[in-house]
Scaffold this active site. Sequence first.
Site, mmCIF file in Angstrom:
data_model
loop_
_atom_site.group_PDB
_atom_site.id
_atom_site.type_symbol
_atom_site.label_atom_id
_atom_site.label_comp_id
_atom_site.label_asym_id
_atom_site.label_seq_id
_atom_site.Cartn_x
_atom_site.Cartn_y
_atom_site.Cartn_z
ATOM 1 N NE ARG A 36 -3.983 -1.972 2.068
ATOM 2 C CZ ARG A 36 -4.697 -2.490 3.043
ATOM 3 N NH1 ARG A 36 -4.398 -2.204 4.296
ATOM 4 N NH2 ARG A 36 -5.697 -3.281 2.790
ATOM 5 N N GLY A 375 -10.445 -9.497 -1.451
ATOM 6 C CA GLY A 375 -9.402 -10.046 -0.581
ATOM 7 C C GLY A 375 -8.829 -11.396 -0.969
#
Length: 417
Positions: A36, A375
Amino acid sequence: MQQYIDKYDFTGKKAIVRVDFNVPLNEKFEITDDTRIRAAIPTLKKVLSEGGALVIMSHLGRPKGVDPKFSLKHIINHVSELLGVPVQFAEDCQKADAQAAALKPGEVLLLENLRFYAEEEGKPRGLAENASDEEKAAAKKAVKESQKSFVGKLASYADCYINDAFGTAHRAHASTALIAKYFPDDKMFGYVMENEIKAIDRVVKSPEHPVTVIIGGAKVSSKIGIIENILNLCDNLIIGGGMVYTFVKAMGGKIGNSLCEDDQLDIALDIIKKAREKNVTLFLSKEVVIADAFDNNANTKIVSNMEVPEGWEGVDTAPSSLERWSDVILNSKVVLWNGPVGVFEMPNFAKGTLKVAEMLAEATKKGVFTLVGGGDSVAAVTKMGYADKVSYVSTGGGAMLEYLEGKELPGIAAIRE
Ligand code: AMP
């Protein structure tokens, strides 16, 4: 009016950028996966390279108040390394006036975890469990009131606002949505947001057909919103994984011990009906791999999905079904994949999911646009080494799912309106 990062002039400007630095940390507070942070670097570098300064803000975890465990201090060095410049730190995101004012072009200030304040999410904290409805309403009103000065303070640090946190775009939080109002002519998406929206729009608003959607995973109930919306835009809907057996039971088949949501049987029948009405070809894993225990070393065999015997349960998609899917996938223009098509955590039952990843990689080579999101399917393609062999892997789990459900995400709307 919305601006665009590639056209905006950052010279001499301070940009406040909402990023998603909510990275996993181990017990020594070391980052175990910096994906991220890396994702946001191009946006941050763009501002710096054009003579702008950065005020970076993010949340980390779910603190209930100030909690050193969730401090963004733990990531300063890594952000600095990736950006190639020193990173200053504001220990309190509401007391950074002097540091923000002193920022010169090329300098970077990282604010402490926004969620140390209840105002970021706008939800009251510390309410007694037995609080009355009036007390709850009063606490909610109070936090909404103080949220205004919280957002105003953040906005006061900068001349323009960039939202690059797709992972929280489905939340109407202070830093993801409310702050945009303070920058009516100076708000824009960062590259992560731009790319995510572009990729998902290639499915949701695709001018190219056939569009094929593969939905796997455990539960119909958690995917129903997507399935209903996707039926309006796809040509082929492939359903795999544990979800299949709710459909099979609804159609009168035998499912043995397979996963099933009895309260979703009518919904499953409704999906089958709607698919027919909308001319969507539905693939329901005609043949499946079954096991005599939920165990990697259980005995297995291949049967029709309608004939799972007592004492056995469906654990993976059979090769014959995968072969049929392969034709469909390779002949599509756009493919979206969400959710594993078997119990991929157990190596013996991961073959179907691996094969889907392989098929997507092959289709991508042929020029098919392939998007993987959600996910577990992201974990699956990454673990299997296919993440860079598909067109796009979405990082924004919940946000992507809501976008696919056709919902307007507050983080996107706030920039566009
Ligand atoms: P979801 O979060 O809904 O995408 O579901 C992912 C989970 O579905 C993974 O943990 C898989 O192991 C599980 N799953 C996939 N296929 C099956 C199956 N046939 N039986 C039980 N669980 C499954």
